[in-house]
Enzyme design. Structure first.
Site, PDB file in Angstrom:
ATOM      1  N   HIS A  34       0.861  -1.181   0.000  1.00 34.11           N
ATOM      2  CA  HIS A  34       0.000   0.000   0.000  1.00 34.11           C
ATOM      3  C   HIS A  34       0.903   1.239   0.000  1.00 34.11           C
ATOM      4  O   HIS A  34       2.135   1.114  -0.027  1.00 34.11           O
ATOM      5  CB  HIS A  34      -0.952  -0.018   1.204  1.00 34.11           C
ATOM      6  CG  HIS A  34      -0.253  -0.273   2.518  1.00 34.11           C
ATOM      7  ND1 HIS A  34       0.587   0.645   3.102  1.00 34.11           N
ATOM      8  CD2 HIS A  34      -0.253  -1.358   3.334  1.00 34.11           C
ATOM      9  CE1 HIS A  34       1.062   0.160   4.235  1.00 34.11           C
ATOM     10  NE2 HIS A  34       0.573  -1.060   4.401  1.00 34.11           N
ATOM     11  N   HIS A  37       3.973   1.387   2.335  1.00 36.17           N
ATOM     12  CA  HIS A  37       5.173   0.711   1.840  1.00 36.17           C
ATOM     13  C   HIS A  37       5.862   1.564   0.765  1.00 36.17           C
ATOM     14  O   HIS A  37       7.086   1.691   0.745  1.00 36.17           O
ATOM     15  CB  HIS A  37       4.797  -0.624   1.185  1.00 36.17           C
ATOM     16  CG  HIS A  37       4.212  -1.644   2.115  1.00 36.17           C
ATOM     17  ND1 HIS A  37       2.930  -2.102   1.996  1.00 36.17           N
ATOM     18  CD2 HIS A  37       4.749  -2.303   3.163  1.00 36.17           C
ATOM     19  CE1 HIS A  37       2.693  -3.015   2.930  1.00 36.17           C
ATOM     20  NE2 HIS A  37       3.772  -3.152   3.666  1.00 36.17           N
ATOM     21  N   GLY A 147       9.117   1.338   8.771  1.00 36.18           N
ATOM     22  CA  GLY A 147       8.111   2.336   9.102  1.00 36.18           C
ATOM     23  C   GLY A 147       7.930   2.481  10.614  1.00 36.18           C
ATOM     24  O   GLY A 147       8.018   1.505  11.363  1.00 36.18           O
TER      25      GLY A 147
HETATM   26  P1  AMP Z   1       4.749  -5.096   6.523  1.00 32.73           P
HETATM   27  O1  AMP Z   1       4.606  -5.471   5.091  1.00 32.73           O
HETATM   28  O2  AMP Z   1       3.464  -4.804   7.205  1.00 32.73           O
HETATM   29  O3  AMP Z   1       5.643  -6.043   7.285  1.00 32.73           O
HETATM   30  O4  AMP Z   1       5.515  -3.699   6.532  1.00 32.73           O
HETATM   31  C1  AMP Z   1       6.731  -3.524   5.853  1.00 32.73           C
HETATM   32  C2  AMP Z   1       7.321  -2.195   6.252  1.00 32.73           C
HETATM   33  O5  AMP Z   1       6.407  -1.156   5.899  1.00 32.73           O
HETATM   34  C3  AMP Z   1       7.550  -2.071   7.766  1.00 32.73           C
HETATM   35  O6  AMP Z   1       8.767  -1.386   7.990  1.00 32.73           O
HETATM   36  C4  AMP Z   1       6.368  -1.266   8.212  1.00 32.73           C
HETATM   37  O7  AMP Z   1       6.592  -0.530   9.393  1.00 32.73           O
HETATM   38  C5  AMP Z   1       6.167  -0.344   7.029  1.00 32.73           C
HETATM   39  N1  AMP Z   1       4.811   0.191   7.023  1.00 32.73           N
HETATM   40  C6  AMP Z   1       3.655  -0.515   7.109  1.00 32.73           C
HETATM   41  N2  AMP Z   1       2.591   0.328   7.138  1.00 32.73           N
HETATM   42  C7  AMP Z   1       3.095   1.583   7.075  1.00 32.73           C
HETATM   43  C8  AMP Z   1       2.507   2.893   7.083  1.00 32.73           C
HETATM   44  N3  AMP Z   1       1.200   3.067   7.182  1.00 32.73           N
HETATM   45  N4  AMP Z   1       3.330   3.966   6.994  1.00 32.73           N
HETATM   46  C9  AMP Z   1       4.670   3.784   6.925  1.00 32.73           C
HETATM   47  N5  AMP Z   1       5.286   2.590   6.916  1.00 32.73           N
HETATM   48  C10 AMP Z   1       4.512   1.498   6.989  1.00 32.73           C
END
Ligand code: AMP
Length: 279
Positions: A34, A37, A147
């Site tokens: 999204h 990411h 993030g």
């Molecule tokens: P995930 O795919 O959920 O494991 O997230 C991958 C990376 O994207 C991690 O470093 C998360 O913290 C970051 N991330 C997920 N959602 C957001 C968001 N809304 N804003 C910024 N970074 C994000």
């Protein structure tokens, strides 16, 4: 954009980038991408010559009763978004690549991992630290971006890189939100129409709580009000709402702090957090 689906295909492109003197930034993800990411990909492009995005739904960071099997997977949309974002390489290793037969090594960042989300998701941060360490060792990027959405995770990875002398800059990036304040998350796809409306209350409650704390109201009163407001808003249960030091996640009394929350809405567990400057 180059797409690499196996560990043994990774060495050549990495070696080429390094030989050409390119600085590499890595953005580890679990896919179902999204705008949150993509904001990390954008930040990575500002800091490096080449951006690698890994997509791996890591089984070891899910508990036995968690959502590993139903976690959203959409490789086609992810590849399209990454191409548009200007990522240079997408790395999609298999489970067998990341956990070869007999794999027996785990990384546990003690202390900071056992609190907050770690207390409610035993083993979660060991799974995260292990897989991130492996990605960092496989790629040896100059920087890796995480993030602030997963604030505890960011601090754990920083600690790990420092403790293990992994030569990488760990960079945090701000939380991207929907128009109504809900922190973007792959898990938001689980929400029903009604839950999606209720979900926005979490960020509103955190903002109101931050304002109350910054204007000098006591933490105990603010935190217990936030917990009961989450329940009133329709959350089925609250794992925690806590105020912590922004750098150590230990108890906070003054200065730069972080207000962090985790709560369940139907079958979905949502987390969020916000910076607080305590008077
Ligand atoms: P995930 O795919 O959920 O494991 O997230 C991958 C990376 O994207 C991690 O470093 C998360 O913290 C970051 N991330 C997920 N959602 C957001 C968001 N809304 N804003 C910024 N970074 C994000």
């Amino acid at each position: 954009m180059e797409v690499i689906c196996a560990r043994n295909e990774l060495t050549k492109p990495i070696r080429r980038l390094k030989k050409d003197g390119k600085a590499i930034a890595l953005v580890p993800t679990m896919g179902a991408l999204h705008e949150g990411h993509l904001s990390l990909v954008e930040a990575a492009r500002r800091q490096a010559d080449a951006v690698i995005v890994s997509i791996f739904v890591n089984p070891t960071q899910f508990g036995p009763n968690e959502d590993f099997t139903r976690y959203p997977r959409d490789e086609e949309a992810d590849m399209r978004l990454l191409r548009e974002s200007g990522a240079d390489l997408a790395y999609l290793p298999t489970v067998e690549d990341m956990y070869p037969p007999g794999a027996s090594t785990e990384i546990t960042v003690r202390g900071i991992s056992s609190d907050l989300c770690g207390a409610f998701r035993p083993g979660h941060f060991t799974g995260v630290a292990t897989i991130v360490a492996k990605l960092l060792m496989q790629i040896l990027p100059d920087a890796a971006l995480f993030g602030e959405k997963d604030y505890q995770q960011l601090l754990i990875i920083r600690r790990m890189a420092l403790d293990l002398d992994i030569p990488v800059r760990i960079e945090g990036a701000p939380i991207l939100r929907e128009a109504d304040g809900l922190a973007m998350s792959s898990r938001n796809r689980y929400l029903t129409t009604q839950e999606r409306v209720q979900a926005a209350e979490m960020s509103r409650i955190l903002c109101d709580s931050r304002d109350a704390l910054q204007s000098g109201e006591g933490a105990h009163a603010v935190l217990s009000r936030a917990r009961s407001e989450l329940l009133t808003a329709g959350f089925a249960s609250v794992d925690y709402v806590e105020l912590r030091d922004a750098l150590t996640l230990e108890a906070a009394n003054t200065g730069s702090s972080r207000l962090l929350a985790a709560a369940h809405l139907g079958t979905t567990r949502l987390i969020d957090n916000i910076a607080v400057e305590l008077p």
